[in-house]
Design a protein around this motif. Structure first.
Motif, PDB file in Angstrom:
ATOM      1  N   VAL A   1      -2.803  -4.481 -12.010  1.00  0.00           N
ATOM      2  CA  VAL A   1      -1.460  -4.160 -11.509  1.00  0.00           C
ATOM      3  C   VAL A   1      -0.719  -5.459 -11.164  1.00  0.00           C
ATOM      4  CG1 VAL A   1      -0.137  -3.055  -9.651  1.00  0.00           C
ATOM      5  CG2 VAL A   1      -2.116  -1.878 -10.639  1.00  0.00           C
ATOM      6  N   GLY A   2      -1.415  -6.368 -10.489  1.00  0.00           N
ATOM      7  CA  GLY A   2      -0.811  -7.658 -10.137  1.00  0.00           C
ATOM      8  C   GLY A   2      -0.369  -8.426 -11.386  1.00  0.00           C
ATOM      9  N   ILE A   3      -1.192  -8.354 -12.419  1.00  0.00           N
ATOM     10  CA  ILE A   3      -0.875  -9.059 -13.663  1.00  0.00           C
ATOM     11  C   ILE A   3       0.333  -8.407 -14.350  1.00  0.00           C
ATOM     12  CG2 ILE A   3      -1.751  -9.601 -15.975  1.00  0.00           C
ATOM     13  CD1 ILE A   3      -4.588  -9.788 -14.621  1.00  0.00           C
ATOM     14  N   ALA A   4       0.330  -7.067 -14.380  1.00  0.00           N
ATOM     15  CA  ALA A   4       1.459  -6.358 -15.008  1.00  0.00           C
ATOM     16  C   ALA A   4       2.764  -6.669 -14.277  1.00  0.00           C
ATOM     17  CB  ALA A   4       1.189  -4.849 -14.987  1.00  0.00           C
TER      18      ALA A   4
ATOM     19  N   MET B   1       1.758  -1.306 -18.472  1.00  0.00           N
ATOM     20  CA  MET B   1       0.457  -0.752 -18.070  1.00  0.00           C
ATOM     21  C   MET B   1      -0.469  -0.695 -19.266  1.00  0.00           C
ATOM     22  SD  MET B   1       1.514   2.236 -15.343  1.00  0.00           S
ATOM     23  CE  MET B   1      -0.158   2.850 -15.144  1.00  0.00           C
ATOM     24  N   GLU B   2       0.082  -0.291 -20.406  1.00  0.00           N
ATOM     25  CA  GLU B   2      -0.748  -0.219 -21.595  1.00  0.00           C
ATOM     26  C   GLU B   2      -1.237  -1.619 -21.996  1.00  0.00           C
ATOM     27  OE1 GLU B   2       1.028   1.835 -24.895  1.00  0.00           O
ATOM     28  OE2 GLU B   2      -0.717   1.379 -26.160  1.00  0.00           O
ATOM     29  N   LEU B   3      -0.308  -2.576 -21.905  1.00  0.00           N
ATOM     30  CA  LEU B   3      -0.645  -3.955 -22.285  1.00  0.00           C
ATOM     31  C   LEU B   3      -1.810  -4.515 -21.463  1.00  0.00           C
ATOM     32  CD1 LEU B   3       0.480  -6.379 -24.092  1.00  0.00           C
ATOM     33  CD2 LEU B   3       1.585  -7.147 -21.996  1.00  0.00           C
ATOM     34  N   VAL B   4      -1.836  -4.182 -20.168  1.00  0.00           N
ATOM     35  CA  VAL B   4      -2.893  -4.742 -19.306  1.00  0.00           C
ATOM     36  C   VAL B   4      -4.086  -3.797 -19.163  1.00  0.00           C
ATOM     37  CG1 VAL B   4      -1.231  -6.125 -17.990  1.00  0.00           C
ATOM     38  CG2 VAL B   4      -1.959  -3.902 -17.092  1.00  0.00           C
TER      39      VAL B   4
ATOM     40  N   LEU C   1      -2.504   6.492 -14.003  1.00  0.00           N
ATOM     41  CA  LEU C   1      -2.542   5.763 -12.728  1.00  0.00           C
ATOM     42  C   LEU C   1      -1.133   5.466 -12.194  1.00  0.00           C
ATOM     43  CD1 LEU C   1      -5.461   3.185 -13.232  1.00  0.00           C
ATOM     44  CD2 LEU C   1      -5.537   5.496 -12.275  1.00  0.00           C
ATOM     45  N   PHE C   2      -0.125   5.804 -12.972  1.00  0.00           N
ATOM     46  CA  PHE C   2       1.270   5.489 -12.610  1.00  0.00           C
ATOM     47  C   PHE C   2       1.615   5.918 -11.179  1.00  0.00           C
ATOM     48  CE2 PHE C   2       5.840   5.949 -12.470  1.00  0.00           C
ATOM     49  CZ  PHE C   2       6.328   4.948 -13.299  1.00  0.00           C
ATOM     50  N   ASP C   3       1.145   7.111 -10.786  1.00  0.00           N
ATOM     51  CA  ASP C   3       1.522   7.647  -9.466  1.00  0.00           C
ATOM     52  C   ASP C   3       0.506   7.356  -8.368  1.00  0.00           C
ATOM     53  OD1 ASP C   3       3.963   8.883 -10.239  1.00  0.00           O
ATOM     54  OD2 ASP C   3       2.755  10.351 -11.347  1.00  0.00           O
ATOM     55  N   ARG C   4      -0.552   6.634  -8.706  1.00  0.00           N
ATOM     56  CA  ARG C   4      -1.576   6.339  -7.685  1.00  0.00           C
ATOM     57  C   ARG C   4      -1.130   5.203  -6.782  1.00  0.00           C
ATOM     58  NH1 ARG C   4      -6.568   7.767 -10.336  1.00  0.00           N
ATOM     59  NH2 ARG C   4      -6.105   9.803 -11.228  1.00  0.00           N
ATOM     60  N   ARG C   5      -1.783   5.150  -5.629  1.00  0.00           N
ATOM     61  CA  ARG C   5      -1.527   4.036  -4.707  1.00  0.00           C
ATOM     62  C   ARG C   5      -2.648   3.000  -4.858  1.00  0.00           C
ATOM     63  NH1 ARG C   5       2.857   5.441  -1.396  1.00  0.00           N
ATOM     64  NH2 ARG C   5       3.239   7.638  -1.830  1.00  0.00           N
ATOM     65  N   PRO C   6      -2.365   1.745  -4.455  1.00  0.00           N
ATOM     66  CA  PRO C   6      -3.359   0.675  -4.649  1.00  0.00           C
ATOM     67  C   PRO C   6      -4.737   1.037  -4.104  1.00  0.00           C
ATOM     68  CG  PRO C   6      -1.298  -0.264  -3.888  1.00  0.00           C
ATOM     69  CD  PRO C   6      -1.100   1.222  -3.907  1.00  0.00           C
TER      70      PRO C   6
ATOM     71  N   PRO D   1       0.806  -1.227   0.000  1.00  0.00           N
ATOM     72  CA  PRO D   1       0.000   0.000   0.000  1.00  0.00           C
ATOM     73  C   PRO D   1       0.843   1.283   0.000  1.00  0.00           C
ATOM     74  CG  PRO D   1      -0.053  -1.055   2.169  1.00  0.00           C
ATOM     75  CD  PRO D   1       0.660  -1.994   1.245  1.00  0.00           C
ATOM     76  N   ARG D   2       2.119   1.158   0.364  1.00  0.00           N
ATOM     77  CA  ARG D   2       2.958   2.374   0.439  1.00  0.00           C
ATOM     78  C   ARG D   2       3.563   2.751  -0.901  1.00  0.00           C
ATOM     79  NH1 ARG D   2       6.711  -0.343   4.677  1.00  0.00           N
ATOM     80  NH2 ARG D   2       6.309  -1.840   3.018  1.00  0.00           N
ATOM     81  N   MET D   3       3.535   1.831  -1.840  1.00  0.00           N
ATOM     82  CA  MET D   3       4.164   2.117  -3.139  1.00  0.00           C
ATOM     83  C   MET D   3       3.121   2.601  -4.138  1.00  0.00           C
ATOM     84  SD  MET D   3       6.657  -1.059  -3.902  1.00  0.00           S
ATOM     85  CE  MET D   3       7.818  -1.715  -2.738  1.00  0.00           C
ATOM     86  N   ASN D   4       3.581   3.383  -5.121  1.00  0.00           N
ATOM     87  CA  ASN D   4       2.636   3.732  -6.176  1.00  0.00           C
ATOM     88  C   ASN D   4       2.650   2.636  -7.248  1.00  0.00           C
ATOM     89  OD1 ASN D   4       4.776   4.229  -7.956  1.00  0.00           O
ATOM     90  ND2 ASN D   4       4.803   6.427  -7.523  1.00  0.00           N
ATOM     91  N   VAL D   5       1.676   2.739  -8.143  1.00  0.00           N
ATOM     92  CA  VAL D   5       1.478   1.699  -9.164  1.00  0.00           C
ATOM     93  C   VAL D   5       2.751   1.451  -9.978  1.00  0.00           C
ATOM     94  CG1 VAL D   5       0.266   1.266 -11.337  1.00  0.00           C
ATOM     95  CG2 VAL D   5      -1.015   2.015  -9.317  1.00  0.00           C
ATOM     96  N   GLY D   6       3.387   2.541 -10.407  1.00  0.00           N
ATOM     97  CA  GLY D   6       4.573   2.402 -11.245  1.00  0.00           C
ATOM     98  C   GLY D   6       5.673   1.643 -10.529  1.00  0.00           C
ATOM     99  N   ARG D   7       5.831   1.950  -9.251  1.00  0.00           N
ATOM    100  CA  ARG D   7       6.892   1.299  -8.483  1.00  0.00           C
ATOM    101  C   ARG D   7       6.559  -0.175  -8.255  1.00  0.00           C
ATOM    102  NH1 ARG D   7       9.455   2.516  -3.043  1.00  0.00           N
ATOM    103  NH2 ARG D   7      10.937   0.790  -3.008  1.00  0.00           N
ATOM    104  N   ILE D   8       5.283  -0.455  -7.954  1.00  0.00           N
ATOM    105  CA  ILE D   8       4.890  -1.854  -7.712  1.00  0.00           C
ATOM    106  C   ILE D   8       5.160  -2.714  -8.952  1.00  0.00           C
ATOM    107  CG2 ILE D   8       2.909  -3.410  -7.367  1.00  0.00           C
ATOM    108  CD1 ILE D   8       1.658  -1.184  -5.627  1.00  0.00           C
TER     109      ILE D   8
END
Ligand SMILES: Nc1ncnc2c1ncn2[C@@H]1O[C@H](COP(=O)(O)OP(=O)(O)OP(=O)(O)O)[C@@H](O)[C@H]1O
Ligand code: SF4
Ligand SMILES: [Mg+2]
Length: 341
Positions: A158-161, A133-136, A142-147, A102-109
């Protein structure tokens, strides 16, 4: 078998219950998954699906049997080699939110596996993450958003990517849609089907429900009480289920499709009774307590071995196997599905 992405032979996994009693959760299971193939693994809760998957990655120790993963025998690998191998075999879990930091953003995860395994520099990483991200189907913003700021479906994307970013050989999906809203499920299943077609990656896809794996899998394996009772190419399994348990599962789908009363009776006849406890499994065939075709001898005495099903027109079909003493005499239910339905 050589050339397989995953090859499991006679795998046995034992656990202890909370009061220390040993029991066998996976009992002599074998399976093969070829490159780019999707293997659907189904069965009721507690039948050993997750244990089998975890043992195949040696995340759970196994007592006997052999596992070859991406051409390597797991018994021959030390810890470092095993970790290296596992990064090419990521898992996608049931609860997308619980599996995202939960502390990481989408891009980092999504990029984290590249960082942890030192597979790309920072700039490359970001580019790869955006591509993934585009593929999934995740919008770039959403790159900078949190889960927590994402919907359940987006979280699973995100999990799939994250699973796909290391260009894996095998992705293990353990009930990836069962925690999602019904309306989102189809979207995620469609995404997985699309990825399966577009990428050279094999999937081990676990689900409770035969209906979920039907449109995704090349082959399907059905587990019951720690054993693989039937395994076949997907069309074959739906058109000619041989094991009484599989016949019940297929009929249940058909009932859901059509709502016919006759079919419901068939389902009830085939699936009556409680699932026995793994702590005190039945003698002989594991399914004998529920099976309408069970006989005292051999069903209640001898564990049925997997047999190759003889195909009607084209001789032996090695790819359809069933573990039932009476499979050749059991009538095919009149309600089985036609291929492609
Ligand atoms: N670490 C463990 N220690 C002891 N028992 C366990 C452990 N993990 C699983 N079990 C038990 O082993 C059996 C098989 O569990 P497993 O999680 O593999 O089943 P499953 O088919 O994945 O079920 P579900 O569909 O509910 O996920 C169950 O009885 C479960 O309670
Ligand atoms: S071996 Fe006997 S009890 Fe088991 S599924 Fe076949 S007919 Fe039923
Ligand atoms: Mg499970």
């Amino acid at each position: 078998m050589t050339g397989e992405v995953l090859s499991v032979r006679d795998l046995v996994v034992r656990y202890r219950s909370h009061d220390g009693q040993p029991f066998t959760a996976v009992n002599g299971v074998s399976l093969d998954i070829g490159p780019g193939e999707t293997f659907g693994l189904v069965g009721e809760t507690g039948c050993g699906k997750s244990t089998l998957a975890r043992a195949a990655l040696k995340l759970t120790p196994f007592q006997s049997g052999q596992v070859r993963l991406l051409g390597r025998d797991l018994a021959e690998l030390d810890g470092r080699e095993l970790r290296k191998l596992r990064r090419r075999c990521p898992m996608i879990f049931q609860d997308p939110r619980g599996s995202l930091d939960p502390r990481m953003n989408v891009g980092r995860i999504i990029g984290e596996p590249l960082r942890v395994h030192d597979l790309a520099g920072r700039r490359d990483r970001e580019a790869k993450v955006r591509e993934m991200m585009e593929l999934v189907g995740l919008p770039d913003e959403l790159f900078d958003r949190r889960p927590v700021q994402l919907s359940g479906g987006q979280q699973q994307r995100v999990g799939i990517a994250r699973a796909l970013i290391t260009e894996p050989g095998l992705v293990v999906c353990d009930e990836p849609v069962s925690a999602l809203d019904v309306s989102i499920r189809a979207q995620i299943l469609n995404l997985l089907a699309d990825l399966r077609d577009r990428l050279e990656v094999a999937f081990l896809f676990i689900a409770h429900d035969l209906a979920v794996v039907r449109h995704l899998s090349d082959r399907v394996g059905v587990m019951y009480l720690g054993r693989m009772v039937e395994e076949a190419p997907v069309e074959d399994l739906f058109a000619h289920p041989r094991h009484p348990y599989t016949q019940g599962l297929v009929a249940a789908i058909l009932h859901a499709d059509t709502g016919g009363h006759e079919r419901l009776q068939l389902v009830e006849r085939l699936a009556a009774g409680e699932i026995p406890s793994l702590l005190d499994p039945p003698a002989g065939c594991a399914y004998q307590t529920r099976c309408p075709y069970a006989t005292d001898d051999p069903c209640r005495i001898v564990v049925p071995a997997a047999e190759v099903v003889a195909g009607a027109a084209d001789g032996e079909d090695r790819s359809h196997r069933v573990a039932c003493h009476h499979w050749a005499e059991i009538p095919a239910p009149a309600t089985t599905l036609e291929p492609g339905r």
